[in-house]
Design a protein around this motif. Sequence first.
Motif, PDB file in Angstrom:
ATOM      1  N   LEU A  73      38.437  44.813  83.454  1.00  0.00           N
ATOM      2  CA  LEU A  73      39.282  44.796  84.645  1.00  0.00           C
ATOM      3  C   LEU A  73      39.233  43.402  85.260  1.00  0.00           C
ATOM      4  O   LEU A  73      38.198  42.720  85.208  1.00  0.00           O
ATOM      5  CB  LEU A  73      38.794  45.817  85.672  1.00  0.00           C
ATOM      6  N   ARG A  74      40.313  42.976  85.846  1.00  0.00           N
ATOM      7  CA  ARG A  74      40.355  41.652  86.473  1.00  0.00           C
ATOM      8  C   ARG A  74      39.391  41.560  87.650  1.00  0.00           C
ATOM      9  O   ARG A  74      38.826  40.518  87.930  1.00  0.00           O
ATOM     10  CB  ARG A  74      41.778  41.339  86.942  1.00  0.00           C
ATOM     11  N   PHE A  75      39.223  42.682  88.366  1.00  0.00           N
ATOM     12  CA  PHE A  75      38.242  42.791  89.452  1.00  0.00           C
ATOM     13  C   PHE A  75      38.056  44.276  89.726  1.00  0.00           C
ATOM     14  O   PHE A  75      38.831  45.115  89.246  1.00  0.00           O
ATOM     15  CB  PHE A  75      38.698  42.048  90.718  1.00  0.00           C
ATOM     16  N   VAL A  76      37.027  44.610  90.458  1.00  0.00           N
ATOM     17  CA  VAL A  76      36.742  46.011  90.782  1.00  0.00           C
ATOM     18  C   VAL A  76      36.769  46.174  92.302  1.00  0.00           C
ATOM     19  O   VAL A  76      35.824  45.771  92.990  1.00  0.00           O
ATOM     20  CB  VAL A  76      35.377  46.467  90.234  1.00  0.00           C
ATOM     21  N   PRO A  77      37.844  46.723  92.850  1.00  0.00           N
ATOM     22  CA  PRO A  77      37.914  46.929  94.297  1.00  0.00           C
ATOM     23  C   PRO A  77      36.793  47.854  94.772  1.00  0.00           C
ATOM     24  O   PRO A  77      36.391  48.781  94.068  1.00  0.00           O
ATOM     25  CB  PRO A  77      39.284  47.578  94.495  1.00  0.00           C
TER      26      PRO A  77
ATOM     27  N   PHE B 167      36.002  52.308  81.747  1.00  0.00           N
ATOM     28  CA  PHE B 167      35.416  51.109  82.360  1.00  0.00           C
ATOM     29  C   PHE B 167      34.136  51.501  83.090  1.00  0.00           C
ATOM     30  O   PHE B 167      34.036  52.586  83.670  1.00  0.00           O
ATOM     31  CB  PHE B 167      36.389  50.475  83.363  1.00  0.00           C
ATOM     32  N   ASP B 168      33.145  50.588  83.068  1.00  0.00           N
ATOM     33  CA  ASP B 168      31.921  50.857  83.823  1.00  0.00           C
ATOM     34  C   ASP B 168      32.053  50.303  85.242  1.00  0.00           C
ATOM     35  O   ASP B 168      33.098  49.777  85.625  1.00  0.00           O
ATOM     36  CB  ASP B 168      30.696  50.290  83.101  1.00  0.00           C
ATOM     37  N   ASP B 169      30.968  50.409  86.019  1.00  0.00           N
ATOM     38  CA  ASP B 169      31.008  49.994  87.419  1.00  0.00           C
ATOM     39  C   ASP B 169      31.369  48.519  87.594  1.00  0.00           C
ATOM     40  O   ASP B 169      31.900  48.116  88.636  1.00  0.00           O
ATOM     41  CB  ASP B 169      29.640  50.225  88.083  1.00  0.00           C
ATOM     42  N   ASN B 170      31.060  47.709  86.589  1.00  0.00           N
ATOM     43  CA  ASN B 170      31.338  46.276  86.672  1.00  0.00           C
ATOM     44  C   ASN B 170      32.715  45.913  86.124  1.00  0.00           C
ATOM     45  O   ASN B 170      33.079  44.732  86.075  1.00  0.00           O
ATOM     46  CB  ASN B 170      30.267  45.483  85.915  1.00  0.00           C
ATOM     47  N   GLY B 171      33.460  46.922  85.674  1.00  0.00           N
ATOM     48  CA  GLY B 171      34.802  46.676  85.162  1.00  0.00           C
ATOM     49  C   GLY B 171      34.859  46.372  83.686  1.00  0.00           C
ATOM     50  O   GLY B 171      35.941  46.075  83.156  1.00  0.00           O
ATOM     51  N   ASN B 172      33.725  46.448  82.985  1.00  0.00           N
ATOM     52  CA  ASN B 172      33.729  46.202  81.543  1.00  0.00           C
ATOM     53  C   ASN B 172      34.362  47.377  80.809  1.00  0.00           C
ATOM     54  O   ASN B 172      34.087  48.533  81.116  1.00  0.00           O
ATOM     55  CB  ASN B 172      32.300  45.978  81.034  1.00  0.00           C
ATOM     56  N   MET B 173      35.195  47.077  79.835  1.00  0.00           N
ATOM     57  CA  MET B 173      35.879  48.122  79.075  1.00  0.00           C
ATOM     58  C   MET B 173      34.991  48.622  77.940  1.00  0.00           C
ATOM     59  O   MET B 173      34.357  47.837  77.233  1.00  0.00           O
ATOM     60  CB  MET B 173      37.196  47.593  78.500  1.00  0.00           C
TER      61      MET B 173
ATOM     62  N   VAL C 285      33.267  54.732  92.029  1.00  0.00           N
ATOM     63  CA  VAL C 285      32.966  56.169  92.048  1.00  0.00           C
ATOM     64  C   VAL C 285      33.895  56.909  91.089  1.00  0.00           C
ATOM     65  O   VAL C 285      33.451  57.771  90.305  1.00  0.00           O
ATOM     66  CB  VAL C 285      33.104  56.733  93.471  1.00  0.00           C
ATOM     67  N   TYR C 286      35.166  56.559  91.129  1.00  0.00           N
ATOM     68  CA  TYR C 286      36.137  57.216  90.251  1.00  0.00           C
ATOM     69  C   TYR C 286      35.951  56.766  88.805  1.00  0.00           C
ATOM     70  O   TYR C 286      36.127  57.565  87.869  1.00  0.00           O
ATOM     71  CB  TYR C 286      37.554  56.903  90.726  1.00  0.00           C
TER      72      TYR C 286
END
Length: 365
Positions: A344-348, A318-324, A353-354
Motif C-alpha cells: 500500500l502507498r500508505f496506511v491511514p 495486506f498486513d498492518d504496515n501495508g505490505n502485500m 483493524v480492518y
Amino acid sequence: MALFIQKPILWNTYHYLRPSGVIATSGYPRESGYGHEEWNNSPQLLLKRGREHFRVFHTEKIGSAPLDENAGQTFVFMTVSHDGVQQLVGIAGNAIGLSQKRDKAQREEIIQELHLGELWEDAWAVENVQEQYGGNLRRFLTGWRRDLHWIPNWICPDDFYWWLDTPITLNAQVITGKSKLLSMFGSYTEWDLPTVGRVLDSVPPNQRTEKWARLADAVQSAPTDILDADDRPDGEEPITDVLIRANARRGQGLFRENLMRVWNSACAVSGIDCRELLIASHIKPWKTSTPKEKIDRLNGLLLSANLDALFDKGLITFDDNGNMHLSPRLDGRHREVLGLPQPLRFVPKGVDVYLRYHHDNVFQR
C-alpha cells in the motif's frame, strides 16, 4: 444497474431559486402558473443528516420507470426547451425517486424539516400565478397545501447534485441522432451510457467543475445489475439511510467519494489515478460488517480493477504496515505478469483493524 434518464422541466429565468413567471404550455406549470422544480437550486432544499448532506428536488412524474430497482443509482439529466434551443440545466446522480404513495409520509417529513411550506410567497409573488387563480389567494393556498408534498419527490447526495451556473445548449442530432430531445414535462427518455457520455462531453472544458468530474466518474463506474430486493426503499426506513446503504454496498456514492478523499483519488497500491479504473472495495466484507462498518470510509481500499478482484477473492492481503501478502494460489508466473507483490502507498490510521480482519478471515493461505 444504473438508470440514466432525460427529464424535461420548466424553463426558469431566476436560476431556479424561485418561480420566474415563465408561461408553460402543458402540465402542472400550465395549470398553476409555476412549477415545483423552480426551487431546484434553492439552498432551502438542502437536507442535512449529521455530516452527510443531501439534495431534494422535483420533476414531474416518471411513470413506469424502474426506480426501485435502480434506487441510489439513477441519474437524472434535467433539460429545458425555450426560445428555440434545448439546454441542460442540472444533473442529479445516485438518486432515489420519492414519487410513490408509500413515500408520502417521508416527503411530508422533509417538507416540515426544511420549512418548504413557506415557499408559497415566492409563487404568489408571480403575476402569472395570480392570474391563473383569478387573484384569489385563498384558492391558491388550497391548491398549494394540497400539492406541497410533491416538491421533494427526488433525493440524492449533495456531492452528486450539480446545478449549472450557465445552461449548456445541447445538439440533439449529435447526442441522440434525432432532430430534437424530448420536451414534454410528463414523460422521460431513457439514455444509454454512450449517450450520457456525449452529454457530459457537451459541457465546455471551462465549465467542467469538480462536480462534473465526480458525476462523470459515477456514471462510468455505475453498477451494471439491479439493486438487491433487500436494499430497495420500502417507505418505512429513512430514505437517507437507504441511499447511503445502497450506494455503499456497491462501492458507490458517498462511500466511494470518501475513499477518493482518503486515497487522494488514486489506487491505494499502484497510484494510478484513472477514475474509470478504480473500484471502491470493502476490506471487511459487506456481509460480515456491522451497519456502521458498512459505510465506514476506513473499511475500504481504492483499487484498480485487477487488484480489486484479487483482494475480493482473498488472493492478496495486506498486513498492518501495508505490505502485500500473496496466496499460494498465485504461482510464480501469475506474480510476474501482475508485477506483485506491491505494498500500500500508505496506511491511514484506523485501517489496520480492518486489514487484520481481511488477513485472518478472507485471505486464502
